[in-house]
Design a protein around this motif. Structure first.
Motif, PDB file in Angstrom:
ATOM      1  N   CYS A   1      24.325  35.822  37.068  1.00  0.00           N
ATOM      2  CA  CYS A   1      25.249  36.935  37.218  1.00  0.00           C
ATOM      3  C   CYS A   1      26.618  36.429  36.806  1.00  0.00           C
ATOM      4  CB  CYS A   1      25.270  37.440  38.659  1.00  0.00           C
ATOM      5  SG  CYS A   1      26.477  38.764  38.919  1.00  0.00           S
ATOM      6  N   ARG A   2      27.230  37.092  35.829  1.00  0.00           N
ATOM      7  CA  ARG A   2      28.535  36.686  35.312  1.00  0.00           C
ATOM      8  C   ARG A   2      29.580  37.707  35.751  1.00  0.00           C
ATOM      9  NH1 ARG A   2      26.123  35.450  29.265  1.00  0.00           N
ATOM     10  NH2 ARG A   2      24.525  33.959  29.980  1.00  0.00           N
ATOM     11  N   VAL A   3      30.600  37.220  36.412  1.00  0.00           N
ATOM     12  CA  VAL A   3      31.659  38.065  36.963  1.00  0.00           C
ATOM     13  C   VAL A   3      32.967  37.667  36.306  1.00  0.00           C
ATOM     14  CG1 VAL A   3      32.880  38.747  39.057  1.00  0.00           C
ATOM     15  CG2 VAL A   3      30.429  38.243  39.151  1.00  0.00           C
ATOM     16  N   THR A   4      33.704  38.652  35.798  1.00  0.00           N
ATOM     17  CA  THR A   4      34.956  38.382  35.097  1.00  0.00           C
ATOM     18  C   THR A   4      36.015  39.374  35.537  1.00  0.00           C
ATOM     19  OG1 THR A   4      33.585  37.812  33.178  1.00  0.00           O
ATOM     20  CG2 THR A   4      35.948  37.898  32.835  1.00  0.00           C
ATOM     21  N   SER A   5      37.217  38.865  35.782  1.00  0.00           N
ATOM     22  CA  SER A   5      38.321  39.761  36.109  1.00  0.00           C
ATOM     23  C   SER A   5      38.739  40.537  34.863  1.00  0.00           C
ATOM     24  CB  SER A   5      39.505  38.969  36.663  1.00  0.00           C
ATOM     25  OG  SER A   5      40.026  38.080  35.684  1.00  0.00           O
ATOM     26  N   THR A   6      39.482  41.625  35.060  1.00  0.00           N
ATOM     27  CA  THR A   6      39.943  42.462  33.956  1.00  0.00           C
ATOM     28  C   THR A   6      41.464  42.589  34.002  1.00  0.00           C
ATOM     29  OG1 THR A   6      39.888  44.567  35.154  1.00  0.00           O
ATOM     30  CG2 THR A   6      37.810  43.798  34.198  1.00  0.00           C
TER      31      THR A   6
ATOM     32  N   ALA B   1      39.804  48.255  26.483  1.00  0.00           N
ATOM     33  CA  ALA B   1      40.829  48.674  27.443  1.00  0.00           C
ATOM     34  C   ALA B   1      40.972  47.698  28.598  1.00  0.00           C
ATOM     35  CB  ALA B   1      40.483  50.068  27.980  1.00  0.00           C
ATOM     36  N   LEU B   2      39.842  47.258  29.159  1.00  0.00           N
ATOM     37  CA  LEU B   2      39.879  46.408  30.351  1.00  0.00           C
ATOM     38  C   LEU B   2      39.955  44.926  30.009  1.00  0.00           C
ATOM     39  CD1 LEU B   2      37.217  48.287  32.506  1.00  0.00           C
ATOM     40  CD2 LEU B   2      39.704  48.349  32.766  1.00  0.00           C
ATOM     41  N   GLY B   3      39.262  44.533  28.960  1.00  0.00           N
ATOM     42  CA  GLY B   3      39.293  43.141  28.541  1.00  0.00           C
ATOM     43  C   GLY B   3      38.615  42.210  29.532  1.00  0.00           C
ATOM     44  N   HIS B   4      38.528  40.952  29.145  1.00  0.00           N
ATOM     45  CA  HIS B   4      38.071  39.879  30.014  1.00  0.00           C
ATOM     46  C   HIS B   4      39.262  38.963  30.231  1.00  0.00           C
ATOM     47  CE1 HIS B   4      33.438  40.100  29.268  1.00  0.00           C
ATOM     48  NE2 HIS B   4      33.950  41.231  29.690  1.00  0.00           N
ATOM     49  N   ARG B   5      39.597  38.700  31.492  1.00  0.00           N
ATOM     50  CA  ARG B   5      40.844  38.001  31.785  1.00  0.00           C
ATOM     51  C   ARG B   5      40.610  36.584  32.284  1.00  0.00           C
ATOM     52  NH1 ARG B   5      44.392  39.810  28.742  1.00  0.00           N
ATOM     53  NH2 ARG B   5      46.094  39.256  30.123  1.00  0.00           N
ATOM     54  N   GLU B   6      41.468  36.111  33.163  1.00  0.00           N
ATOM     55  CA  GLU B   6      41.580  34.687  33.440  1.00  0.00           C
ATOM     56  C   GLU B   6      40.695  34.152  34.561  1.00  0.00           C
ATOM     57  OE1 GLU B   6      44.005  36.523  32.424  1.00  0.00           O
ATOM     58  OE2 GLU B   6      44.745  35.424  30.696  1.00  0.00           O
ATOM     59  N   VAL B   7      39.879  34.978  35.191  1.00  0.00           N
ATOM     60  CA  VAL B   7      38.971  34.494  36.230  1.00  0.00           C
ATOM     61  C   VAL B   7      37.537  34.743  35.774  1.00  0.00           C
ATOM     62  CG1 VAL B   7      38.297  34.645  38.652  1.00  0.00           C
ATOM     63  CG2 VAL B   7      40.679  35.069  37.999  1.00  0.00           C
ATOM     64  N   SER B   8      36.742  33.683  35.701  1.00  0.00           N
ATOM     65  CA  SER B   8      35.336  33.795  35.304  1.00  0.00           C
ATOM     66  C   SER B   8      34.479  33.097  36.348  1.00  0.00           C
ATOM     67  CB  SER B   8      35.097  33.156  33.929  1.00  0.00           C
ATOM     68  OG  SER B   8      35.787  33.869  32.919  1.00  0.00           O
ATOM     69  N   ILE B   9      33.425  33.779  36.782  1.00  0.00           N
ATOM     70  CA  ILE B   9      32.560  33.275  37.840  1.00  0.00           C
ATOM     71  C   ILE B   9      31.118  33.410  37.377  1.00  0.00           C
ATOM     72  CG2 ILE B   9      31.945  33.462  40.287  1.00  0.00           C
ATOM     73  CD1 ILE B   9      34.587  35.065  40.647  1.00  0.00           C
ATOM     74  N   LEU B  10      30.318  32.386  37.643  1.00  0.00           N
ATOM     75  CA  LEU B  10      28.894  32.416  37.318  1.00  0.00           C
ATOM     76  C   LEU B  10      28.102  32.160  38.590  1.00  0.00           C
ATOM     77  CD1 LEU B  10      26.553  32.519  35.253  1.00  0.00           C
ATOM     78  CD2 LEU B  10      26.836  30.041  34.961  1.00  0.00           C
ATOM     79  N   SER B  11      27.223  33.092  38.921  1.00  0.00           N
ATOM     80  CA  SER B  11      26.342  32.938  40.080  1.00  0.00           C
ATOM     81  C   SER B  11      24.911  32.823  39.580  1.00  0.00           C
ATOM     82  CB  SER B  11      26.486  34.135  41.028  1.00  0.00           C
ATOM     83  OG  SER B  11      25.591  34.027  42.114  1.00  0.00           O
ATOM     84  N   ARG B  12      24.252  31.726  39.923  1.00  0.00           N
ATOM     85  CA  ARG B  12      22.880  31.494  39.484  1.00  0.00           C
ATOM     86  C   ARG B  12      21.941  31.714  40.670  1.00  0.00           C
ATOM     87  NH1 ARG B  12      26.077  27.456  38.908  1.00  0.00           N
ATOM     88  NH2 ARG B  12      26.979  26.867  36.908  1.00  0.00           N
ATOM     89  N   GLY B  13      20.938  32.497  40.464  1.00  0.00           N
ATOM     90  CA  GLY B  13      19.918  32.708  41.477  1.00  0.00           C
ATOM     91  C   GLY B  13      18.653  33.019  40.723  1.00  0.00           C
ATOM     92  N   TYR B  14      18.197  34.269  40.791  1.00  0.00           N
ATOM     93  CA  TYR B  14      17.191  34.759  39.859  1.00  0.00           C
ATOM     94  C   TYR B  14      17.946  35.162  38.590  1.00  0.00           C
ATOM     95  CZ  TYR B  14      13.640  35.014  43.519  1.00  0.00           C
ATOM     96  OH  TYR B  14      12.738  34.718  44.496  1.00  0.00           O
ATOM     97  N   GLY B  15      17.917  34.313  37.554  1.00  0.00           N
ATOM     98  CA  GLY B  15      18.728  34.564  36.377  1.00  0.00           C
ATOM     99  C   GLY B  15      20.188  34.259  36.671  1.00  0.00           C
TER     100      GLY B  15
END
Length: 284
Positions: free
Chosen positions: A223-228, A207-221
């Motif tokens: 974190c992947r952030v994606t717009s919908t 329903a939400l999908g993964h869209r055109e903005v993708s962000i990767l934050s590296r720290g401890y491991g």
């Protein structure tokens, strides 16, 4: 003789088995600041010009906060390849990187100085058509791309068989999306702690999908952030250093906090950048 009511458990060396609790591996390998290095072939003229650019940017950063509508920027389009290479190497690479696929292709990389970003826009042929440095919590292109490629509401897909909570969760996401106002704190739906099945997750992803903005934050491991497909609705997924998903959330917010540079980081970068510019001057 009556049976002894308490079971006898052997103790001491050699009495215990090799079995141990099976804990999930925690993130490791935290990134820490390291002073970047100049390219070996850098000329004094290129270093001097890079110092001029950074000094101009730093002068603005010192007098304005991180959250101003028009952040401090420095256009690099007209600079020589040598100067841009000096800036690339001297500023290094930080924890956060991102890209957008529409309405334009933009690559964003945080430098080793938190809240200072390198922003590059690609043309149709893949060449760089815009290049700049920006001092902000996060470049505005990421907000703009999310809003330009998302919808205010969804067409609800057909239900999947054997779902448990997928329909209710999607309804909550839609409700919170409709209620969201700019600047409002995040509404977080923690899928890791909720009773959801694989079918529920498939339904939400579909329903939400993964869209055109993708962000990767590296720290401890990572974190992947994606717009919908929904405006201001983001997938935020945390992985440990073994790339195992340890936290799966949906956030309804302008931009997830994990992506944003803090005011304290901005102030620290102003101080460290000034010190680094003084070091660069010694090589001019």
């Amino acid at each position: 003789m009556k049976p002894f009511p308490i079971p006898v458990v052997p103790v001491g060396p050699g009495s215990q088995t090799d079995e141990s609790p099976d804990y999930l591996a925690m993130p490791s390998g935290m990134n820490t600041f390291q002073a970047p290095r100049l390219p070996e072939a850098a000329t004094a003229a290129d270093i001097g010009r890079a110092v001029e650019i950074l000094e101009g940017l730093l002068a603005v950063m010192r007098v304005q906060p991180i959250d101003v509508p028009r952040p401090a920027t420095a256009a690099l389009d007209g600079e020589s390849a040598g100067v841009r290479e000096v800036l690339t190497q001297s500023l290094g690479f930080g924890e956060v990187s991102a890209f957008t696929l529409a309405p334009s292709r933009v690559r964003v990389q945080e430098t080793a100085f938190a809240a200072l970003w390198r922003v590059l826009e690609e043309g149709e042929g893949g060449g760089i058509v815009a290049d700049r440095l920006e001092a902000s919590a996060v470049p505005m292109e990421l907000y703009a791309a999310m809003r330009a490629t998302s919808l205010p509401e969804l067409v609800v897909p057909a239900l999947l068989p054997n779902m448990m909570n997928g329909e209710a969760l999607l309804a909550e996401v839609q409700l919170q999306c409709a209620r969201h106002q700019p600047g409002k704190p995040a509404h977080v739906i923690n899928l890791t702690l909720l009773p959801v099945t694989d079918t529920d997750l498939d339904y939400l992803y579909g329903a939400l999908g993964h869209r055109e903005v993708s962000i990767l934050s590296r720290g401890y491991g990572n974190c992947r952030v994606t717009s919908t497909r929904l405006a201001n609705v983001w997938w935020v997924q945390y992985f440990n250093s073994m790339d195992t998903l340890i936290l799966n959330t949906i956030e309804v917010v302008d931009m997830p906090e994990v992506v944003l540079a803090a005011a304290e980081d901005y102030a620290d970068s102003v101080e460290r950048l000034g010190e680094y510019i003084a070091m660069l001057k010694e090589d001019c």
